[in-house]
Scaffold this active site. Structure first.
Site, PDB file in Angstrom:
ATOM      1  N   SER A  91       0.890  -1.177   0.000  1.00  0.00           N
ATOM      2  CA  SER A  91       0.000   0.000   0.000  1.00  0.00           C
ATOM      3  C   SER A  91       0.926   1.224   0.000  1.00  0.00           C
ATOM      4  O   SER A  91       1.340   1.697   1.053  1.00  0.00           O
ATOM      5  CB  SER A  91      -0.887   0.026   1.244  1.00  0.00           C
ATOM      6  OG  SER A  91      -1.698  -1.109   1.280  1.00  0.00           O
ATOM      7  N   LYS A 166      -6.483   2.921  -2.856  1.00  0.00           N
ATOM      8  CA  LYS A 166      -6.214   2.148  -1.624  1.00  0.00           C
ATOM      9  C   LYS A 166      -6.064   3.101  -0.423  1.00  0.00           C
ATOM     10  O   LYS A 166      -6.563   2.835   0.679  1.00  0.00           O
ATOM     11  CB  LYS A 166      -4.937   1.322  -1.819  1.00  0.00           C
ATOM     12  CG  LYS A 166      -4.383   0.673  -0.571  1.00  0.00           C
ATOM     13  CD  LYS A 166      -5.263  -0.433  -0.020  1.00  0.00           C
ATOM     14  CE  LYS A 166      -4.767  -0.847   1.363  1.00  0.00           C
ATOM     15  NZ  LYS A 166      -5.472  -1.975   1.924  1.00  0.00           N
ATOM     16  N   LYS A 235       0.182   5.236   8.185  1.00  0.00           N
ATOM     17  CA  LYS A 235       0.875   5.574   6.919  1.00  0.00           C
ATOM     18  C   LYS A 235      -0.135   5.768   5.794  1.00  0.00           C
ATOM     19  O   LYS A 235      -0.039   6.715   5.012  1.00  0.00           O
ATOM     20  CB  LYS A 235       1.882   4.454   6.625  1.00  0.00           C
ATOM     21  CG  LYS A 235       2.496   4.397   5.264  1.00  0.00           C
ATOM     22  CD  LYS A 235       1.810   3.429   4.312  1.00  0.00           C
ATOM     23  CE  LYS A 235       1.726   1.994   4.756  1.00  0.00           C
ATOM     24  NZ  LYS A 235       1.016   1.099   3.846  1.00  0.00           N
TER      25      LYS A 235
END
Ligand code: NDP
Length: 292
Positions: A91, A166, A235
């Site tokens: 990701s 995503k 993140k």
């Protein structure tokens, strides 16, 4: 087909096992013992060094962030034959992955970003949702390989678009998690059984993946496994907030969620699970949703 998978973490380990059912798979991991275990358990080929991955037609990276991916690109790309396909299932950050793809293109290597959702159960079962950014030709090649790992595979656009959607998905997951936690702390204080509260919410309009699939295990069964690090979700939300900021779009909610998750990460540490945020929210009010 010869495939090399780099990064045998919570997601990469089962993905490599599923790929090995259909392909010749080489595995490399920073901690070699894990790759040795994978080779022994699943008949994959152990790579002791990154150079052992260089005969693969397809490289798959499943690493924490785009930073680690770029370090691997730096060490391995020069050894790869032109025509190799690089699938980044991390990701990652769309801004970084576009630059990585440009760099690889100059030496004849096709790059797609192919992040996944479905968590460790989806990785184990080979039922992940996979969102791929790249050229049509690269998508066709990537899809043929990733069919061993996923059920819903989408071509969402050019390089970077997989990482973009995503990041937005996970920002929505994080927001749902936080608001569900605040609501459930209130209901718990009012004497609701968590089982009843979740049952009602899950046939009502406030339900989400969080209430349907994630919280019953923790709040009803009392099982708090480590499946996805809070640091990784933080993140993802940060990537989403940064991306939207670069578009000059107003996103006060995203900025808030990013700040909340950064605070939780700093308090709970790098090894905490993302669902630990629920207990963190409870503790902000001096409460607890963990039952002994
Ligand atoms: P883990 O933390 O379980 O595994 C990380 C992997 O990266 C390990 O193989 C680790 O090696 C390796 N690694 C870490 N740092 C470095 C480095 N500096 N150089 C080389 N290798 C390194 O992560 P996950 O498998 O959970 O996540 C991988 C990616 O998938 C992330 O981008 C995450 O956001 C995403 N993801 C995770 C999901 C989940 O439910 N866990 C769901 C969907 C996406 P070592 O064994 O040596 O530590």
């Amino acid at each position: 087909m010869k495939i090399a998978l780099i990064g045998l973490g919570a997601m990469g380990y089962p993905m490599a096992r599923n790929l090995a059912r259909d392909h010749e798979v080489t595995v490399w991991n920073r901690t070699t013992a894990l790759a040795e275990r994978h080779a022994a358990e699943h008949g994959t080929r152990l790579a002791r060094g990154l150079a052992d991955c260089s005969d693969a037609a397809v490289i798959i990276t499943v690493l924490p962030t785009s930073t680690e991916v770029d370090t691997i690109v730096e060490h391995l790309a020069g050894d790869l034959a032109p025509g190799t396909l690089w699938i980044d299932a991390t990701s990652g950050d769309p801004i970084v992955s576009r630059a990585t793809a440009e760099h690889l293109e100059k030496i004849g290597i096709d790059f797609v970003d192919a992040p996944v959702t479905g968590g460790t159960p989806g990785a184990e079962a080979g039922t992940l949702t996979i969102m791929i950014g790249g050229s049509e030709a690269a998508f066709i090649r990537a899809e043929a390989v990733l069919r061993s790992c996923g059920r819903n595979i989408f071509h969402v656009g050019s390089v970077g678009t997989g990482h973009a959607i995503k990041a937005i998905n996970n920002a929505m997951l994080a927001a749902n998690l936080w608001i569900a936690a605040e609501g459930l702390v209130s209901l718990d204080k009012q004497g609701f059984e968590m089982k009843t509260a979740l049952e009602v919410l899950n046939v009502s309009s406030g339900r989400s993946n969080v209430t349907e699939n994630l919280l019953p295990k923790r709040l009803v069964e009392g099982d708090w496994p480590l499946t996805f690090k809070l640091a990784l979700l933080d993140k993802d939300v940060r990537i989403a907030a940064n991306m939207v900021h670069h578009q000059h779009l107003a996103s006060p909610m995203l900025a808030l969620v990013s700040n909340l998750f950064t605070a939780a990460r700093r308090t709970l540490g790098e090894e905490a699970d993302y669902i630990d945020v629920v207990e963190y929210v409870a503790q902000l009010s001096g409460e607890s949703l963990k039952r002994q």
